[in-house]
Design a protein around this motif. Structure first.
Motif, PDB file in Angstrom:
ATOM      1  N   VAL A  51       8.933  12.985  -7.270  1.00  0.00           N
ATOM      2  CA  VAL A  51       8.635  13.034  -5.743  1.00  0.00           C
ATOM      3  C   VAL A  51       8.157  14.181  -5.265  1.00  0.00           C
ATOM      4  N   VAL A  52       6.800  14.582  -4.353  1.00  0.00           N
ATOM      5  CA  VAL A  52       6.427  15.895  -3.652  1.00  0.00           C
ATOM      6  C   VAL A  52       6.761  15.750  -2.548  1.00  0.00           C
ATOM      7  N   PHE A  94      -2.560  11.817  -4.792  1.00  0.00           N
ATOM      8  CA  PHE A  94      -1.463  11.744  -3.981  1.00  0.00           C
ATOM      9  C   PHE A  94      -1.061   9.957  -4.106  1.00  0.00           C
ATOM     10  N   ALA A  95      -2.015  10.156  -3.689  1.00  0.00           N
ATOM     11  CA  ALA A  95      -2.024   8.733  -3.188  1.00  0.00           C
ATOM     12  C   ALA A  95      -1.383   8.160  -4.488  1.00  0.00           C
ATOM     13  N   ARG A  96      -2.194   7.756  -5.264  1.00  0.00           N
ATOM     14  CA  ARG A  96      -2.027   7.091  -6.774  1.00  0.00           C
ATOM     15  C   ARG A  96      -1.472   7.684  -7.790  1.00  0.00           C
ATOM     16  N   MET A  97      -0.725   8.966  -7.850  1.00  0.00           N
ATOM     17  CA  MET A  97       0.409   9.498  -8.665  1.00  0.00           C
ATOM     18  C   MET A  97       1.738   8.390  -8.385  1.00  0.00           C
ATOM     19  N   ALA A  99       4.461   9.604  -8.270  1.00  0.00           N
ATOM     20  CA  ALA A  99       5.946  10.291  -7.594  1.00  0.00           C
ATOM     21  C   ALA A  99       6.102   9.978  -5.916  1.00  0.00           C
ATOM     22  N   VAL A 100       6.607   9.823  -5.342  1.00  0.00           N
ATOM     23  CA  VAL A 100       6.399   9.460  -3.430  1.00  0.00           C
ATOM     24  C   VAL A 100       5.732  10.226  -3.234  1.00  0.00           C
ATOM     25  N   VAL A 118       0.264  12.295   7.847  1.00  0.00           N
ATOM     26  CA  VAL A 118       0.684  10.344   7.635  1.00  0.00           C
ATOM     27  C   VAL A 118      -0.089  10.219   6.920  1.00  0.00           C
ATOM     28  N   SER A 119      -0.361  10.781   5.867  1.00  0.00           N
ATOM     29  CA  SER A 119      -0.077  10.191   4.030  1.00  0.00           C
ATOM     30  C   SER A 119       0.007  10.432   3.172  1.00  0.00           C
ATOM     31  N   GLY A 120       1.738  10.848   3.537  1.00  0.00           N
ATOM     32  CA  GLY A 120       2.811  10.834   3.209  1.00  0.00           C
ATOM     33  C   GLY A 120       3.213   9.203   3.254  1.00  0.00           C
TER      34      GLY A 120
END
Length: 265
Positions: A51-52, A94-97, A99-100, A118-120
């Motif tokens: 998780v990030v 962040f999008a490809r990793m 981790a959530v 809003v990218s989370g």
């Protein structure tokens, strides 16, 4: 541990916490911050992170690009392109990793701050949070993936409204539109973020990674191609230690003890 000029970066087991830390500048993105974000994102793209979390220090989540720094640049175009390149490298990671990514919007999210907020994969917002694109008001245009993400989240017409008129969307309306996952009282946001991060971190890393990869690929794939991706991911997860533990726990009517081991190819 890497030293950051504009971020706080900490680890707690499999959870990585990032805090945008320029509160005196409304956490505005200058060259140092976007570089820090790109480096921080790369450090999150590891097998031990499940998780990030990303939030802001002070009253703002992020007011977008630092216009004072832009105005002071000898070549504003080259300066902004460099900032955008670093920001986009961070956003892509962040999008490809695996981790959530959980974002916690604690105040104003404007411009690139809106895009990041809003990218989370999961997005929490304080009741006082607000969102505005703000780009065209300054004679600029969107970045941070806004033109890709927003039409998919809220549709073309609402996106056009936000980007052209720069209207402000309050937290309650953002929830109604589907921009955020949930809204909590301001004072409860840190605890809600911690609780959600711990809940997700207790889950199976391979399962959550597959969810992220499947949803990203769905925009480019046809139906049959997406079905094949689903079949391959569920087979890989079924063969993993977490998959075997999850099935055994379900059948044994007990809580699973996921370890986050890599899924087998």
């Amino acid at each position: 541990m890497t030293a950051f000029e504009t971020l706080k970066f900490t680890r707690a087991g499999s959870i990585v916490n990032i805090v945008l830390d320029r509160p005196d500048a409304a956490n505005g993105m200058n060259a140092a911050m976007t570089h820090d974000l790109a480096v921080a994102a790369s450090l999150c793209d590891t097998s031990d992170a499940k998780v990030v979390t990303v939030t802001g220090a002070g009253r703002f989540f992020c007011a977008g690009g630092d216009l004072k720094a832009m105005a002071a640049a000898e070549d504003p175009g080259a300066f902004v392109k460099g900032i955008a390149n670093d920001l986009h490298r961070a956003m892509s990671t962040f999008a490809r990793m695996d981790a959530v990514l959980i974002t916690a919007v604690n105040g104003v999210a404007a411009g690139a701050g809106f895009s990041l907020g809003v990218s989370g994969d999961l997005v929490l917002a304080a009741e006082s949070a607000s969102f505005t694109m703000a780009y065209t008001k300054a004679g600029l245009s969107p970045d941070g993936g806004a033109s890709y993400v927003l039409p998919r989240l809220i549709g073309l017409r609402r996106t056009q409204d936000l980007m052209i008129t720069n209207r402000v969307v309050k937290a309650a309306e953002a929830l109604d539109w589907g921009l955020v996952t949930s809204v909590v009282p301001d004072a409860d946001l840190p605890a809600a973020l911690t609780a959600l991060a711990e809940q997700v971190a207790a889950g199976a890393r391979g399962s959550n990674s597959a969810v992220k990869q499947l949803l990203v690929s769905s925009y480019a794939n046809g139906y049959e191609a997406q079905l094949e991706h689903e079949a391959r991911h569920i087979a890989a997860n079924a063969s993993s230690a977490d998959g075997r533990e999850g099935v055994a726990a379900f059948l044994g009517k007990r809580s699973p003890a996921f370890g986050g081991a890599e899924q087998k190819a």
